[in-house]
Design a protein around this motif. Structure first.
Motif, mmCIF file in Angstrom:
data_model
loop_
_atom_site.group_PDB
_atom_site.id
_atom_site.type_symbol
_atom_site.label_atom_id
_atom_site.label_comp_id
_atom_site.label_asym_id
_atom_site.label_seq_id
_atom_site.Cartn_x
_atom_site.Cartn_y
_atom_site.Cartn_z
ATOM 1 N N TYR A 1 -5.706 -66.730 19.947
ATOM 2 C CA TYR A 1 -6.259 -66.355 18.501
ATOM 3 C C TYR A 1 -5.199 -66.980 17.781
ATOM 4 O O TYR A 1 -4.047 -66.971 18.162
ATOM 5 C CB TYR A 1 -6.176 -65.146 18.712
ATOM 6 N N CYS A 2 -5.491 -67.571 16.683
ATOM 7 C CA CYS A 2 -4.775 -67.875 15.613
ATOM 8 C C CYS A 2 -4.481 -66.616 14.384
ATOM 9 O O CYS A 2 -5.403 -65.999 14.680
ATOM 10 C CB CYS A 2 -5.157 -69.206 14.855
ATOM 11 N N ASN A 3 -3.309 -66.667 14.025
ATOM 12 C CA ASN A 3 -2.999 -65.760 13.335
ATOM 13 C C ASN A 3 -2.167 -66.237 12.057
ATOM 14 O O ASN A 3 -1.430 -67.133 12.187
ATOM 15 C CB ASN A 3 -2.066 -64.509 13.837
ATOM 16 N N ALA A 4 -2.454 -65.817 10.743
ATOM 17 C CA ALA A 4 -1.760 -66.110 9.683
ATOM 18 C C ALA A 4 -1.423 -65.132 8.584
ATOM 19 O O ALA A 4 -2.353 -64.172 8.257
ATOM 20 C CB ALA A 4 -2.405 -67.318 8.994
ATOM 21 N N ARG A 5 -0.347 -65.129 8.180
ATOM 22 C CA ARG A 5 -0.032 -64.279 7.020
ATOM 23 C C ARG A 5 -0.126 -65.013 5.634
ATOM 24 O O ARG A 5 0.680 -65.685 5.457
ATOM 25 C CB ARG A 5 1.290 -63.596 7.198
#
Length: 120
Positions: free
Chosen positions: A94-98
Motif C-alpha cells: 500500500y502506498c501512503n502519503a500525508r
C-alpha cells in the motif's frame, strides 16, 4: 478529491525485481511524508519505507539494501523499487502519503493496494 492510485506489482521469482508506483491526484497543495506499507496474510500491516519532503529516507531492516523509495514532487508520484526479492516479501503493498489539500486539513491518504507475490 485527493486520490492515490498504485500500479505495478505481480508475480516474480525469488531474486527478481518489481517496481511499484503511486500517483497522487486532486487539489493538492503539498505532499509531505510518503511511505509504502505491506501486509502479508495473517500479519499486521508494516511500514516498509518512508521518505520526507526534505529527502530523508528510512527503511525496515528486512528490506534495507534491496528496496529503494523515491519521489517526484513535480509529477506527484512516488516509487518503490524492489530488488533481490524474497518469498517473505510476498504481501499486499500500500502506498501512503500525508497530503495537504487546498483549503482542507492535512491528512493521510492510502492507495488501493497491489499484490506482490514472490515464488521460490
Amino acid at each position: 478529491q485527493v486520490q492515490l492510485v498504485e500500479s505495478g506489482g505481480g508475480l516474480v521469482q525469488a531474486g527478481g525485481s518489481l517496481r511499484l508506483s503511486c500517483a497522487a491526484s486532486g487539489r493538492i497543495f503539498s505532499i509531505n511524508i510518503v511511505s509504502w506499507y505491506r501486509q502479508a496474510p495473517g500479519k499486521q500491516r508494516e511500514l516498509v519505507a518512508t521518505t520526507t519532503s526534505g529527502g530523508t529516507t528510512t527503511y525496515a531492516d528486512s528490506v534495507k539494501g534491496r528496496f529503494t523509495i523515491s519521489r517526484d514532487d513535480v509529477k506527484r508520484t512516488h516509487v518503490l523499487q524492489m530488488n533481490s526479492l524474497k518469498p517473505e516479501d510476498t504481501a499486499v503493498y500500500y502506498c501512503n502519503a500525508r497530503i495537504q489539500p487546498w483549503h482542507m486539513a492535512e491528512g493521510d491518504y492510502w492507495g488501493q493496494g497491489t499484490q506482490v507475490t514472490v515464488s521460490s
